[in-house]
Motif scaffolding. Sequence first.
Motif, PDB file in Angstrom:
ATOM      1  N   UNK A 259      15.639  51.023  15.769  1.00  0.00           N
ATOM      2  CA  UNK A 259      16.665  51.994  15.621  1.00  0.00           C
ATOM      3  C   UNK A 259      17.912  51.406  15.771  1.00  0.00           C
ATOM      4  N   UNK A 260      18.445  50.891  16.848  1.00  0.00           N
ATOM      5  CA  UNK A 260      19.820  50.414  17.102  1.00  0.00           C
ATOM      6  C   UNK A 260      20.110  49.439  16.002  1.00  0.00           C
ATOM      7  N   UNK A 261      19.454  48.472  15.593  1.00  0.00           N
ATOM      8  CA  UNK A 261      19.958  47.269  14.893  1.00  0.00           C
ATOM      9  C   UNK A 261      19.869  47.511  13.477  1.00  0.00           C
ATOM     10  N   UNK A 262      18.881  47.933  13.115  1.00  0.00           N
ATOM     11  CA  UNK A 262      18.474  48.082  11.492  1.00  0.00           C
ATOM     12  C   UNK A 262      18.498  49.673  10.927  1.00  0.00           C
ATOM     13  N   UNK A 263      18.809  50.344  12.290  1.00  0.00           N
ATOM     14  CA  UNK A 263      18.951  51.684  11.626  1.00  0.00           C
ATOM     15  C   UNK A 263      20.402  52.161  11.647  1.00  0.00           C
ATOM     16  N   UNK A 264      21.010  51.439  11.789  1.00  0.00           N
ATOM     17  CA  UNK A 264      22.622  51.569  11.889  1.00  0.00           C
ATOM     18  C   UNK A 264      23.305  51.254  10.378  1.00  0.00           C
ATOM     19  N   UNK A 265      24.335  51.757  10.224  1.00  0.00           N
ATOM     20  CA  UNK A 265      25.160  51.403   8.802  1.00  0.00           C
ATOM     21  C   UNK A 265      25.642  50.080   9.041  1.00  0.00           C
ATOM     22  N   UNK A 266      26.491  49.797   9.910  1.00  0.00           N
ATOM     23  CA  UNK A 266      26.925  48.577  10.170  1.00  0.00           C
ATOM     24  C   UNK A 266      26.399  47.867  11.522  1.00  0.00           C
ATOM     25  N   UNK A 267      25.183  46.973  11.336  1.00  0.00           N
ATOM     26  CA  UNK A 267      24.707  46.260  12.530  1.00  0.00           C
ATOM     27  C   UNK A 267      25.538  45.315  13.150  1.00  0.00           C
ATOM     28  N   UNK A 268      26.821  45.005  12.631  1.00  0.00           N
ATOM     29  CA  UNK A 268      27.601  43.949  13.023  1.00  0.00           C
ATOM     30  C   UNK A 268      28.289  44.457  14.079  1.00  0.00           C
ATOM     31  N   UNK A 269      28.712  45.642  14.135  1.00  0.00           N
ATOM     32  CA  UNK A 269      29.538  46.223  15.471  1.00  0.00           C
ATOM     33  C   UNK A 269      28.696  47.051  16.098  1.00  0.00           C
ATOM     34  N   UNK A 270      28.266  46.287  17.387  1.00  0.00           N
ATOM     35  CA  UNK A 270      27.635  47.027  18.290  1.00  0.00           C
ATOM     36  C   UNK A 270      28.446  48.031  19.102  1.00  0.00           C
ATOM     37  N   UNK A 271      27.917  49.136  19.379  1.00  0.00           N
ATOM     38  CA  UNK A 271      28.447  50.478  19.994  1.00  0.00           C
ATOM     39  C   UNK A 271      28.445  50.344  21.442  1.00  0.00           C
ATOM     40  N   UNK A 272      27.199  49.785  21.890  1.00  0.00           N
ATOM     41  CA  UNK A 272      26.952  50.210  23.343  1.00  0.00           C
ATOM     42  C   UNK A 272      26.721  48.748  23.872  1.00  0.00           C
ATOM     43  N   UNK A 273      26.869  48.637  25.392  1.00  0.00           N
ATOM     44  CA  UNK A 273      26.461  47.300  26.119  1.00  0.00           C
ATOM     45  C   UNK A 273      25.130  46.874  25.672  1.00  0.00           C
ATOM     46  N   UNK A 274      24.037  48.069  25.415  1.00  0.00           N
ATOM     47  CA  UNK A 274      22.640  47.545  25.243  1.00  0.00           C
ATOM     48  C   UNK A 274      22.600  46.960  23.952  1.00  0.00           C
ATOM     49  N   UNK A 275      23.404  47.698  22.847  1.00  0.00           N
ATOM     50  CA  UNK A 275      23.253  46.791  21.534  1.00  0.00           C
ATOM     51  C   UNK A 275      23.905  45.299  21.358  1.00  0.00           C
TER      52      UNK A 275
END
Length: 366
Positions: A259-275
């Motif tokens: 969900x967090x890594x592949x489900x995002x539009x831009x996986x190179x830009x982590x948005x949360x500390x967990x990402x």
Amino acid sequence: MKIKYYLIASLLFLFWAESTQAQNKKRSYDHYYDGPYVFFQEDTTQVYWINAGQLLDTSYTAAHADSIDLSFILKDSIAYQNLITQDIPLDHQTVYNDVEHVVAISDIHGQYELMLTLLKENKVITNDGHWNFGEGHMVIVGDIFDRGEYVLDILWFMIRLEQEAAAAGGKVHVMLGNHEVMVLQKDIRYVHKKYRYTSALFRTPYSELFEGDSFLGRWVRSKPIYLKINDVSFVHGGISEDFFNYDVDLEDLNSTYHQLIFGKVDPEEPETPFESFLLYDNGPLWYRGYAFKDEYDLKRTTKLLKKLDSEHIVVGHTSMPNIISMFDNRIIFVDSSIKLGDTGEILFIKNGKFISADQNGLTKTL
Ligand code: ZN
């Protein structure tokens, strides 16, 4: 703009390849083959492959996508039929119990022939390359991609073996390593030069051959990063203690990652500390803490395993000359440097015993 530069770079590369070819037969690309790369379009399924350095393609109507026979491309005398499907379920299951036989192999990095030898000599597959492990589970602990020349051959082999294993009541678990995710996230520093040639022929950045419209891209993105089979945890790098600072259940780790890594539009830009944690050094695909001298002692390891509700953890990622066991098989390093293409080992787990086996079929109880 990026695309423009890319096109120019591709054309220059092709020009260079052509002129180098003319100058020096030894560096000819005539023998190159690659693929197949399969893409889903609205009404058709396009299959591309490279034969003798030429990009070829054929298309099928969507209605026939699942009956495509790729044997004529893969050329190893085994039928590669009925492997393609548009809907690949995400493999979120983390826990498997009552599995009698387990075998693990890791960090294959494009070394198709050595992988086949290891699996054949140890009877995991038959001499003609078919599943021979019955109801057993085979775990590939990440990093099929990068470095070596035969990554696609390994991917298609695994896709076929998954089906053969399932038909026999067994299972093939292809797990994600950092190199799978690097290629998906456009970091192609480690791809073999053959795939740069492929990219130039397609006139497309290599990572785009694994985008969401591609069968292989969907297949890779469906794979887990954490598994627990019986009392053994499997993960490419390791689960660092930092993981337990976040409020995520291990059983949800695969679905959360997808969900967090592949489900995002831009996986190179982590948005949360967990990402950020998932993507970087202390994350499951990158962590090397277990291998550092003086980092883990028996007490710290036992504490970690308790949190994982496991007795053992098997990790790849850190290359060793052989499969290495620490603290009475509590931690097992299964990356035996197959990437070098010379020798390697696989790990069998049966009745609580851990056994390494090499490319000659020689075994050793750890
Ligand atoms: Zn790795």
